[in-house]
Design a protein around this motif. Structure first.
Motif, short mmCIF file in Angstrom:
data_model
loop_
_atom_site.label_atom_id
_atom_site.label_comp_id
_atom_site.label_asym_id
_atom_site.label_seq_id
_atom_site.Cartn_x
_atom_site.Cartn_y
_atom_site.Cartn_z
N LEU A 70 0.75 -1.24 -0.01
CA LEU A 70 -0.09 0.05 0.13
C LEU A 70 0.84 1.22 0.10
O LEU A 70 0.30 2.47 -0.65
N LEU A 71 1.99 1.30 0.83
CA LEU A 71 2.71 2.10 0.83
C LEU A 71 3.44 2.55 -0.55
O LEU A 71 3.57 3.81 -1.14
N ARG A 72 4.02 1.38 -1.22
CA ARG A 72 4.54 1.52 -2.53
C ARG A 72 3.83 2.08 -3.45
O ARG A 72 4.00 2.87 -4.25
N ASP A 73 2.43 1.66 -3.42
CA ASP A 73 1.36 1.90 -4.39
C ASP A 73 1.14 3.57 -4.25
O ASP A 73 1.09 4.20 -5.36
N ALA A 74 1.15 4.32 -3.03
CA ALA A 74 0.74 5.38 -2.70
C ALA A 74 1.79 6.43 -3.22
O ALA A 74 1.65 7.23 -4.01
N ILE A 75 3.06 5.73 -2.93
CA ILE A 75 4.19 6.59 -3.39
C ILE A 75 4.19 6.39 -4.86
O ILE A 75 4.53 7.55 -5.67
N HIS A 76 4.12 5.36 -5.63
CA HIS A 76 4.05 5.32 -7.02
C HIS A 76 2.89 6.20 -7.77
O HIS A 76 3.23 6.94 -8.67
N GLN A 77 1.72 6.59 -7.04
CA GLN A 77 0.92 7.25 -7.69
C GLN A 77 1.08 8.73 -7.33
O GLN A 77 0.88 9.54 -8.06
N ALA A 78 1.75 8.91 -6.26
CA ALA A 78 2.09 10.40 -6.07
C ALA A 78 3.39 10.91 -6.83
O ALA A 78 3.25 11.97 -7.57
N MET A 79 4.05 9.88 -7.56
CA MET A 79 4.97 10.22 -8.46
C MET A 79 4.74 10.18 -9.78
O MET A 79 5.51 10.67 -10.69
N THR A 80 3.53 9.60 -10.06
CA THR A 80 3.10 9.42 -11.55
C THR A 80 2.54 10.62 -12.05
O THR A 80 1.51 11.39 -11.37
N PRO A 81 3.26 11.43 -13.34
CA PRO A 81 2.78 12.67 -13.61
C PRO A 81 1.51 12.46 -14.24
O PRO A 81 0.94 11.52 -14.80
N GLY A 82 0.77 13.66 -13.98
CA GLY A 82 -0.55 13.99 -14.44
C GLY A 82 -1.61 13.49 -13.50
O GLY A 82 -2.80 13.75 -13.70
N GLN A 83 -1.32 12.98 -12.39
CA GLN A 83 -2.37 12.69 -11.43
C GLN A 83 -2.19 13.66 -10.24
O GLN A 83 -1.21 13.90 -9.68
N ASN A 84 -3.43 14.23 -9.76
CA ASN A 84 -3.51 15.14 -8.85
C ASN A 84 -4.06 14.50 -7.62
O ASN A 84 -3.80 15.06 -6.49
N ASP A 85 -4.43 13.34 -7.37
CA ASP A 85 -4.87 12.88 -6.12
C ASP A 85 -4.05 11.77 -5.43
O ASP A 85 -3.26 11.19 -6.42
N VAL A 86 -3.66 11.65 -4.33
CA VAL A 86 -3.13 10.41 -3.85
C VAL A 86 -3.97 9.62 -2.96
O VAL A 86 -4.89 10.17 -2.27
N ARG A 87 -4.14 8.47 -3.35
CA ARG A 87 -4.83 7.32 -2.53
C ARG A 87 -4.13 6.72 -1.40
O ARG A 87 -3.10 6.03 -1.55
N ILE A 88 -4.52 7.06 -0.30
CA ILE A 88 -4.04 6.27 0.93
C ILE A 88 -4.99 5.26 1.50
O ILE A 88 -5.98 5.76 1.92
N HIS A 89 -4.72 4.08 1.82
CA HIS A 89 -5.37 3.05 2.65
C HIS A 89 -4.83 2.82 3.84
O HIS A 89 -3.81 2.40 3.96
N ASN A 90 -5.75 2.80 4.75
CA ASN A 90 -5.14 2.79 6.28
C ASN A 90 -3.94 3.36 6.69
O ASN A 90 -3.13 2.95 7.04
N GLY A 91 -4.12 4.69 6.40
CA GLY A 91 -3.05 5.60 6.79
C GLY A 91 -3.68 7.21 6.54
O GLY A 91 -4.87 7.41 6.32
N SER A 92 -2.60 7.87 6.37
CA SER A 92 -2.93 9.26 5.72
C SER A 92 -1.56 9.94 5.17
O SER A 92 -0.56 9.55 5.22
#
Length: 113
Positions: A70-92
């Motif tokens: 989940l942490l790896r996916d959240a960091i990957h989503q945050a670093m992917t260009p063109g996406q403005n949202d970050v999805r975090i499950h079981n955290g913040s």
């Protein structure tokens, strides 16, 4: 040792001594069945211990892997260009200010188990 045989006497065993020695040696040696039985018991004990340890550790290993994924996916989503949202499950996640326009910094924290 044959060259020294003229110095040493060759002794004969007492009557029946060789048979007594052979019987004592046979009685002292454990049977092959017994030896195999002990090896089988030791192998089964080791297998049971390994299975018990795996069953005991499996839930915590799975939870750790899930949190890491989940942490790896959240960091990957945050670093992917063109996406403005970050999805975090079981955290913040908290967006921190950055000095550059094209750099986004997030403080990501997962929920403890």
């Amino acid at each position: 040792m044959r060259e020294l045989s003229h110095l040493l006497h060759e002794l004969e065993p007492p009557p029946g001594g060789l048979q007594r020695l052979q019987r004592a040696m046979i009685a002292r040696e454990p049977s092959t069945w017994r030896r195999r039985h002990y090896i089988r018991i030791a192998a089964l004990s080791c297998a049971a211990l390994a299975a018990t340890w795996a069953i005991w550790r499996m839930p915590s290993l799975m939870a750790t892997r899930q949190r890491s994924a989940l942490l790896r996916d959240a960091i990957h989503q945050a670093m992917t260009p063109g996406q403005n949202d970050v999805r975090i499950h079981n955290g913040s996640a908290l967006e921190l200010p950055s000095g550059q326009a094209n750099v986004r910094i997030y403080l990501v924290q997962t929920e403890s188990p």
